[in-house]
Design an enzyme around this catalytic site. Structure first.
Site, PDB file in Angstrom:
ATOM      1  N   VAL A  11     -15.613  -1.722   8.174  1.00  0.00           N
ATOM      2  CA  VAL A  11     -16.534  -0.602   8.300  1.00  0.00           C
ATOM      3  C   VAL A  11     -17.813  -0.558   7.537  1.00  0.00           C
ATOM      4  O   VAL A  11     -19.113  -0.550   8.199  1.00  0.00           O
ATOM      5  CB  VAL A  11     -15.797   0.789   7.865  1.00  0.00           C
ATOM      6  CG1 VAL A  11     -16.734   1.878   8.222  1.00  0.00           C
ATOM      7  CG2 VAL A  11     -14.573   0.830   9.096  1.00  0.00           C
ATOM      8  N   LYS A  35     -16.805 -12.411  -1.816  1.00  0.00           N
ATOM      9  CA  LYS A  35     -17.307 -11.689  -0.641  1.00  0.00           C
ATOM     10  C   LYS A  35     -18.770 -11.481  -0.545  1.00  0.00           C
ATOM     11  O   LYS A  35     -19.453 -11.697   0.432  1.00  0.00           O
ATOM     12  CB  LYS A  35     -16.590 -10.487  -0.361  1.00  0.00           C
ATOM     13  CG  LYS A  35     -16.268  -9.937   0.924  1.00  0.00           C
ATOM     14  CD  LYS A  35     -15.658  -8.468   0.883  1.00  0.00           C
ATOM     15  CE  LYS A  35     -14.340  -8.364   1.302  1.00  0.00           C
ATOM     16  NZ  LYS A  35     -13.640  -7.082   1.552  1.00  0.00           N
ATOM     17  N   GLU A 155     -12.498  -2.452  16.169  1.00  0.00           N
ATOM     18  CA  GLU A 155     -12.443  -3.848  16.029  1.00  0.00           C
ATOM     19  C   GLU A 155     -12.823  -4.615  17.377  1.00  0.00           C
ATOM     20  O   GLU A 155     -12.175  -4.124  18.403  1.00  0.00           O
ATOM     21  CB  GLU A 155     -11.269  -4.402  15.351  1.00  0.00           C
ATOM     22  CG  GLU A 155     -11.095  -3.856  14.068  1.00  0.00           C
ATOM     23  CD  GLU A 155     -10.078  -4.473  12.915  1.00  0.00           C
ATOM     24  OE1 GLU A 155      -9.893  -5.508  13.373  1.00  0.00           O
ATOM     25  OE2 GLU A 155      -9.570  -3.755  12.251  1.00  0.00           O
ATOM     26  N   ASN A 208      -7.920   9.509  16.654  1.00  0.00           N
ATOM     27  CA  ASN A 208      -6.958   8.230  16.624  1.00  0.00           C
ATOM     28  C   ASN A 208      -5.706   8.633  17.232  1.00  0.00           C
ATOM     29  O   ASN A 208      -5.086   8.119  17.813  1.00  0.00           O
ATOM     30  CB  ASN A 208      -6.959   7.706  15.221  1.00  0.00           C
ATOM     31  CG  ASN A 208      -8.273   6.585  15.257  1.00  0.00           C
ATOM     32  OD1 ASN A 208      -8.870   6.450  16.099  1.00  0.00           O
ATOM     33  ND2 ASN A 208      -8.430   6.128  13.998  1.00  0.00           N
ATOM     34  N   LEU A 250      -5.228   3.832  28.824  1.00  0.00           N
ATOM     35  CA  LEU A 250      -3.858   4.170  29.629  1.00  0.00           C
ATOM     36  C   LEU A 250      -3.263   2.799  29.872  1.00  0.00           C
ATOM     37  O   LEU A 250      -2.437   2.851  30.900  1.00  0.00           O
ATOM     38  CB  LEU A 250      -4.564   4.846  31.118  1.00  0.00           C
ATOM     39  CG  LEU A 250      -5.070   6.136  30.954  1.00  0.00           C
ATOM     40  CD1 LEU A 250      -5.427   6.717  32.478  1.00  0.00           C
ATOM     41  CD2 LEU A 250      -4.205   7.134  30.303  1.00  0.00           C
ATOM     42  N   GLY A 253       1.504  -1.636  27.474  1.00  0.00           N
ATOM     43  CA  GLY A 253       1.590  -2.658  26.816  1.00  0.00           C
ATOM     44  C   GLY A 253       2.707  -2.878  25.970  1.00  0.00           C
ATOM     45  O   GLY A 253       3.655  -2.056  25.874  1.00  0.00           O
ATOM     46  N   CYS A 260      -5.408   0.831  11.871  1.00  0.00           N
ATOM     47  CA  CYS A 260      -5.796   2.534  12.013  1.00  0.00           C
ATOM     48  C   CYS A 260      -5.116   3.159  12.402  1.00  0.00           C
ATOM     49  O   CYS A 260      -4.668   4.104  11.978  1.00  0.00           O
ATOM     50  CB  CYS A 260      -7.242   2.160  12.860  1.00  0.00           C
ATOM     51  SG  CYS A 260      -8.542   1.441  12.017  1.00  0.00           S
ATOM     52  N   LYS A 263      -1.763   3.522  10.603  1.00  0.00           N
ATOM     53  CA  LYS A 263      -1.929   4.159   9.277  1.00  0.00           C
ATOM     54  C   LYS A 263      -2.352   5.703   9.224  1.00  0.00           C
ATOM     55  O   LYS A 263      -1.964   6.396   8.500  1.00  0.00           O
ATOM     56  CB  LYS A 263      -3.005   3.491   8.269  1.00  0.00           C
ATOM     57  CG  LYS A 263      -3.675   3.914   7.320  1.00  0.00           C
ATOM     58  CD  LYS A 263      -4.669   3.018   6.608  1.00  0.00           C
ATOM     59  CE  LYS A 263      -5.975   3.015   7.311  1.00  0.00           C
ATOM     60  NZ  LYS A 263      -6.940   4.241   7.166  1.00  0.00           N
TER      61      LYS A 263
END
Ligand code: UGA
Length: 432
Positions: A11, A35, A155, A208, A250, A253, A260, A263
């Site tokens: 993010v 990093k 992502e 979410n 929709l 799977g 995300c 959590k």
């Protein structure tokens, strides 16, 4: 205006590059020095299409720099975005340790006005908490504002989501702070919703959780479709054409994964329980998701006879295509179950890698699909990478010992594969 982004995760990096692209001067701060070195040399610490080009572009324009030095970073920048992680604690609550550390670090170091923007996904009430943490850490009273501005990036398509967000949510109780943040985004044409910080915080979780609910609803319905001989993908088309429902999320799977949805749903349910409210729908959403892959693996095992002693190719281990992220990926649960059933598992993914500690004689990852499928009794597709859709399945069939093809994302043309000699089965479709 100079902007500091605290936390160079997925993010943070995306937000930093968005703001640089919008013309601002941005510093990315992270305590992880390797990093910072990678980013400063134009290398992303994760895979995300399009972001690496933007990184190199803005290293060249000098609109973006990276550092691990908090002192100067806080001193130099008036606007500070909090993009640090909020992982799940053992009880499912969001762990705010990194938010607290960032807030205290700002409070200790600030010498002039700061606008702090919370972008990390945080529980309702965190905005107030951050105000307290900063105030407690200050050595003298210096004015600041804290606003909430949740992100809605996916992502795999983060860049597009950042440049064309459906909406910009601003949780603010201070007009001056609201104007300041709106100025940052003025080049974006998306609608802006200004609301209370608590509302902004809840909007993120509610969005979410609702998306996950749509998926679990279709996944459960897919089980019924299998029994009825109806194709869930066709049902989704007809249902999604109702504009009150919409066509997105929709796709049935093997379940949702990632860092995300799982959590955030845990955190929302935890927060609800603290208020003596049981979010029963979300409880079922989680339950369907936990059992979805197993439900269809049982069906596939019946078709194959047994997984025991068989060699199975698993294609796609990331939780979705276009990312190397395997956190909570359904493929990992599927691999684990196959190993428990004494199957030999051969894995492929265009980008994502299995952690070395998982690999053994019974579980190996290969570079090519051909090697992966060689002498297998079945193939299970776990994420819908474009490569897998486009490849020549007709030719690949000869690699297999038995041509069973289990499509965990309903992404392939079942009729064509059947005509090529495969025993094809997906999620929520006729078994005949
Ligand atoms: C999700 C949200 O979509 C973003 O808006 C949000 O900003 C982000 O979480 C976050 O909180 O940071 P992300 O987890 O990256 O984004 O990916 P999604 O595209 O939402 O997919 C999540 C999972 O749902 C994947 O495993 C995907 O395969 C699955 N999915 C998605 C389905 O099974 N069916 C669908 O129809 C759509």
């Amino acid at each position: 205006m100079n902007i500091l982004i605290m936390g160079m995760g997925y993010v943070g990096v995306t937000t930093a590059l968005l703001l640089a692209e919008l013309g601002w001067y941005v510093t990315g701060l992270d305590p992880n020095e390797s990093k910072i070195r990678m980013l400063s040399h134009g290398t992303l610490p994760f895979y995300e299409p399009g972001l690496d080009e933007l990184l190199r572009k803005h290293l060249a324009t000098r609109r973006i720099t990276f550092t691990s030095e908090s002192d100067t970073a806080v001193y130099d920048n008036e606007i500070i975005f909090l993009c640090v992680g909020t992982p799940s604690g053992n009880d499912g609550s969001a762990d705010l340790q990194f938010i607290k550390e960032a807030a205290e670090s700002i409070g200790m170091r600030m010498q002039g006005y700061k606008l702090i923007v919370i972008k990390s996904t945080v529980p309702v009430g965190t905005n107030e908490q951050v105000v307290q943490w900063i105030t407690q850490a200050q050595t003298s009273a210096i004015p600041f504002d804290v606003i909430s501005n949740p992100e809605f990036l996916r992502e795999g398509s983060a860049l597009q989501d950042a440049l064309e967000p459906d909406r910009i949510i601003i949780g603010s109780e201070n007009d001056q702070a609201t104007v300041l943040i709106q100025t940052l985004y003025k080049k974006l044409s998306s609608p802006v919703v200004v609301t209370k910080p608590k509302t902004a915080e809840l909007i993120k979780y509610a969005a979410n959780a609702f998306l996950a609910t749509k998926i679990s609803y279709m996944n459960e319905l897919a089980r019924l479709c299998t029994k009825m001989g109806v194709n869930i993908a066709d049902v989704a088309v007809g249902v999604g054409m109702d504009h009150r429902i919409g066509p997105h999320f929709l796709r049935a799977g093997i379940g949702y994964g990632g860092s995300c949805f799982p959590k955030d749903i845990h955190a929302l349910r935890f927060a609800a329980r603290e208020h003596d409210v049981d979010l029963t729908i979300l409880e079922k959403v989680v339950q369907v998701n936990k059992t979805q892959a197993v439900y269809f693996m049982d069906i596939w095992e019946q078709l194959l006879g047994s997984f025991t002693g068989k060699t199975i190719a698993v294609l796609g281990i990331s939780f979705k295509p276009d990312t190397d992220d395997i956190r909570e990926a359904p493929a990992i649960g599927i691999i684990t179950k196959l190993l428990e059933n004494s199957a030999v598992v051969k894995v492929h993914d265009p980008i994502a890698k299995l952690p070395i500690h998982m690999l053994s004689e019974q579980l190996q990852q290969f570079e090519s699909v051909e090697e992966t499928m060689q002498d297998c009794d079945a193939v299970i597709l776990c994420s819908e990478w474009k490569q897998y859709i486009a490849m020549d399945w007709g030719q690949l069939r000869s690699r297999l010992r038995q041509p069973y093809l289990f499509d965990g994302r309903n992404m392939l043309d079942g009729a064509k594969l059947t005509s090529q000699g495969y025993h094809y089965s997906g999620i929520g479709m006729s078994m005949g």
